[in-house]
Scaffold this motif. Structure first.
Motif, PDB file in Angstrom:
ATOM      1  N   ALA A  10      -3.734   2.475  -5.684  1.00 16.70           N
ATOM      2  CA  ALA A  10      -4.045   1.368  -6.316  1.00 16.70           C
ATOM      3  C   ALA A  10      -5.022   0.502  -5.880  1.00 16.70           C
ATOM      4  O   ALA A  10      -5.337   0.369  -4.769  1.00 16.70           O
ATOM      5  CB  ALA A  10      -2.622   0.312  -6.650  1.00 16.70           C
ATOM      6  N   ASP A  11      -5.751  -0.075  -6.797  1.00 12.92           N
ATOM      7  CA  ASP A  11      -6.780  -1.147  -6.453  1.00 12.92           C
ATOM      8  C   ASP A  11      -6.220  -2.587  -5.836  1.00 12.92           C
ATOM      9  O   ASP A  11      -5.581  -2.955  -6.880  1.00 12.92           O
ATOM     10  CB  ASP A  11      -7.678  -1.476  -7.523  1.00 12.92           C
ATOM     11  CG  ASP A  11      -8.715  -2.363  -7.327  1.00 12.92           C
ATOM     12  OD1 ASP A  11      -8.998  -2.779  -5.972  1.00 12.92           O
ATOM     13  OD2 ASP A  11      -9.324  -2.840  -8.204  1.00 12.92           O
ATOM     14  N   GLU A  37      -7.135  -9.669  -1.162  1.00 13.66           N
ATOM     15  CA  GLU A  37      -8.139 -10.069  -0.131  1.00 13.66           C
ATOM     16  C   GLU A  37      -7.989 -11.473   0.391  1.00 13.66           C
ATOM     17  O   GLU A  37      -8.128 -11.660   1.304  1.00 13.66           O
ATOM     18  CB  GLU A  37      -9.457  -9.748  -0.575  1.00 13.66           C
ATOM     19  CG  GLU A  37      -9.678  -8.094  -0.662  1.00 13.66           C
ATOM     20  CD  GLU A  37     -11.257  -7.829  -1.056  1.00 13.66           C
ATOM     21  OE1 GLU A  37     -12.089  -8.987  -1.182  1.00 13.66           O
ATOM     22  OE2 GLU A  37     -11.561  -6.470  -1.408  1.00 13.66           O
ATOM     23  N   ARG A  68       0.696  -1.061  -0.029  1.00 12.75           N
ATOM     24  CA  ARG A  68      -0.050   0.067  -0.256  1.00 12.75           C
ATOM     25  C   ARG A  68       0.951   1.244  -0.039  1.00 12.75           C
ATOM     26  O   ARG A  68       0.517   2.122  -0.756  1.00 12.75           O
ATOM     27  CB  ARG A  68      -0.945   0.125   1.151  1.00 12.75           C
ATOM     28  CG  ARG A  68      -1.622   1.350   1.632  1.00 12.75           C
ATOM     29  CD  ARG A  68      -2.513   1.704   0.112  1.00 12.75           C
ATOM     30  NE  ARG A  68      -3.694   1.030   0.002  1.00 12.75           N
ATOM     31  CZ  ARG A  68      -4.247   0.752  -1.035  1.00 12.75           C
ATOM     32  NH1 ARG A  68      -3.863   1.298  -2.097  1.00 12.75           N
ATOM     33  NH2 ARG A  68      -5.406   0.042  -1.211  1.00 12.75           N
ATOM     34  N   SER A  93      -7.847  -4.842  -4.544  1.00 11.12           N
ATOM     35  CA  SER A  93      -8.679  -6.059  -4.007  1.00 11.12           C
ATOM     36  C   SER A  93      -8.191  -7.390  -4.281  1.00 11.12           C
ATOM     37  O   SER A  93      -8.662  -8.554  -3.530  1.00 11.12           O
ATOM     38  CB  SER A  93      -9.946  -5.725  -4.718  1.00 11.12           C
ATOM     39  OG  SER A  93      -9.646  -5.630  -6.131  1.00 11.12           O
ATOM     40  N   GLN A  94      -7.361  -7.770  -5.249  1.00 11.59           N
ATOM     41  CA  GLN A  94      -6.970  -8.883  -5.395  1.00 11.59           C
ATOM     42  C   GLN A  94      -6.088  -9.660  -4.332  1.00 11.59           C
ATOM     43  O   GLN A  94      -5.784 -10.910  -4.404  1.00 11.59           O
ATOM     44  CB  GLN A  94      -6.153  -9.087  -6.729  1.00 11.59           C
ATOM     45  CG  GLN A  94      -4.695  -8.390  -6.444  1.00 11.59           C
ATOM     46  CD  GLN A  94      -4.006  -8.487  -8.015  1.00 11.59           C
ATOM     47  OE1 GLN A  94      -4.022  -7.845  -8.701  1.00 11.59           O
ATOM     48  NE2 GLN A  94      -3.191  -9.554  -8.203  1.00 11.59           N
TER      49      GLN A  94
END
Length: 284
Positions: free
Chosen positions: A227-228, A233, A221, A230-231
Motif C-alpha cells: 500500500a501507499d 509521513e 506496513r 505516504s499519508q
C-alpha cells in the motif's frame, strides 16, 4: 425511569401480541402500538401505507438479533441494558439500530455509556521495554479492570464510529483516551483497522516517543505490504528521531533513501556542532 413500567411485562411476550418480528431467523413477538409509540419509523411501518401495516409477520433485515433484542428491551422498559456491559461492538450495533429507528434517547444513552467507560479509567503506565508478547502477563500481574482492556481492544472501532456519526463529545473522549494510553494501544496493535485515515488520526493523537510511532508504522506496513503509506509521513518527526529510529523508518520504505540520507547528514552536522561547542567550553 419507566413511563409505563407495566410494559416491561410485554417484552418478548406472546400475551396480546399482534406481530412477529423475524430477525436473523429468530421469531420475536411484539406489539404494534408499543413500537409505534416509541419510534416514528415503526409508526410509519405499522400505521401508514406500507405493506407492514397489515402484515402479521415482518422480516427485519440487516439487524443483529442480540442487538435488536437490546433495542426492543429499551422500547418496552426505557432502559439500556446489555448482557455484557463490556461488549462495545454490541453497544455500537444497538446505537445504529436506535439511529435507524429514530430512538433519540437510546442513542444518547449509548453515547454517554461509551464516554463513561472511556473516562472512568486511569491510563496504564507502560514501560517502553515491555514486549507485545508479554503484555498480557504484565496486565494480569497488576489485576487491571477487564473493562479497561476491553476499551483498549476496541478503541479504533469506537473512535471510527464516533467520527462517522459526528458524536463530538465521544470523539473528544476517545482522543483523550488515545493520548493517555498510546504505548499500550501500540503494543496491543489495537489501532489497526482497514481505514488508513483512522489509523493516521489515531497515531497522530498519540503522546509518545518516536520509536513507538515507528513501531506502529511497521505493523501497518506488515498488514498492508504493497500500500501507499505516504499519508503517514507527517507522523515522523525527524527532529526527535534517533539514528536507530531513522534506520527503522528506512525498513518501512516510507521515505526515499535520498530523503533519509539528507536527514542523517543534517543530524550529523548538528551533532558535530554540539560536540565542537562542548570542546570549546572545556577549553575555556
Amino acid at each position: 425511569m419507566d413511563s409505563f413500567p407495566e410494559l416491561r411485562n410485554y417484552y418478548l411476550s406472546e400475551m396480546n401480541s399482534d406481530l412477529t418480528l423475524v430477525v436473523e431467523g429468530h421469531r420475536l413477538p411484539a406489539h404494534r402500538f408499543v413500537l409505534a409509540a416509541k419510534s416514528p419509523v415503526f409508526n410509519a411501518m405499522f400505521y401508514g401505507d406500507l405493506m407492514e401495516s397489515t402484515a402479521r409477520e415482518v422480516d427485519i433485515r440487516e439487524a443483529p438479533v442480540d442487538a435488536f433484542r437490546v433495542m426492543l428491551r429499551y422500547i418496552y422498559s426505557e432502559r439500556f441494558e446489555m448482557d455484557n456491559d463490556k461488549d462495545f461492538q454490541q453497544a455500537i450495533q444497538v446505537f445504529k439500530l436506535g439511529h435507524r429507528y429514530q430512538l433519540h434517547r437510546l442513542v444518547q444513552y449509548i453515547e454517554q455509556y461509551l464516554i463513561t467507560m472511556l473516562k472512568k479509567h486511569n491510563y496504564i503506565r507502560l514501560s517502553d521495554t515491555i514486549t507485545s508478547a508479554s503484555y498480557d502477563d504484565f496486565l494480569r500481574s497488576r489485576r487491571f479492570d477487564n473493562s479497561l482492556l476491553s476499551v483498549i481492544d476496541n478503541i479504533a472501532t469506537i473512535y471510527e464510529f464516533a467520527v462517522l456519526y459526528e458524536l463530538t463529545e465521544l470523539v473528544n473522549a476517545c482522543q483523550r483516551f488515545i493520548a493517555k494510553n498510546s504505548k499500550l494501544i501500540v503494543k496491543k496493535k489495537s489501532y489497526l483497522t482497514e481505514s488508513f485515515d483512522t489509523m493516521e488520526s489515531i497515531l497522530g493523537l498519540m503522546q509518545t516517543n518516536p520509536a513507538v510511532i515507528v513501531q506502529a508504522l511497521q505493523k501497518i506496513r506488515d498488514q498492508h505490504p504493497g500500500a501507499d503509506m505516504s499519508q503517514f509521513e507527517r507522523l515522523v518527526n525527524f527532529d526527535t528521531c534517533s539514528v536507530d529510529d531513522i534506520q527503522s523508518v528506512r525498513t518501512i520504505r516510507l521515505f526515499s533513501d535520498d530523503k533519509l540520507f539528507d536527514v542523517l547528514i543534517a543530524k550529523y552536522k548538528t551533532l558535530q556542532l554540539e560536540m565542537n561547542k562542548v570542546v570549546k567550553d572545556r577549553r575555556a
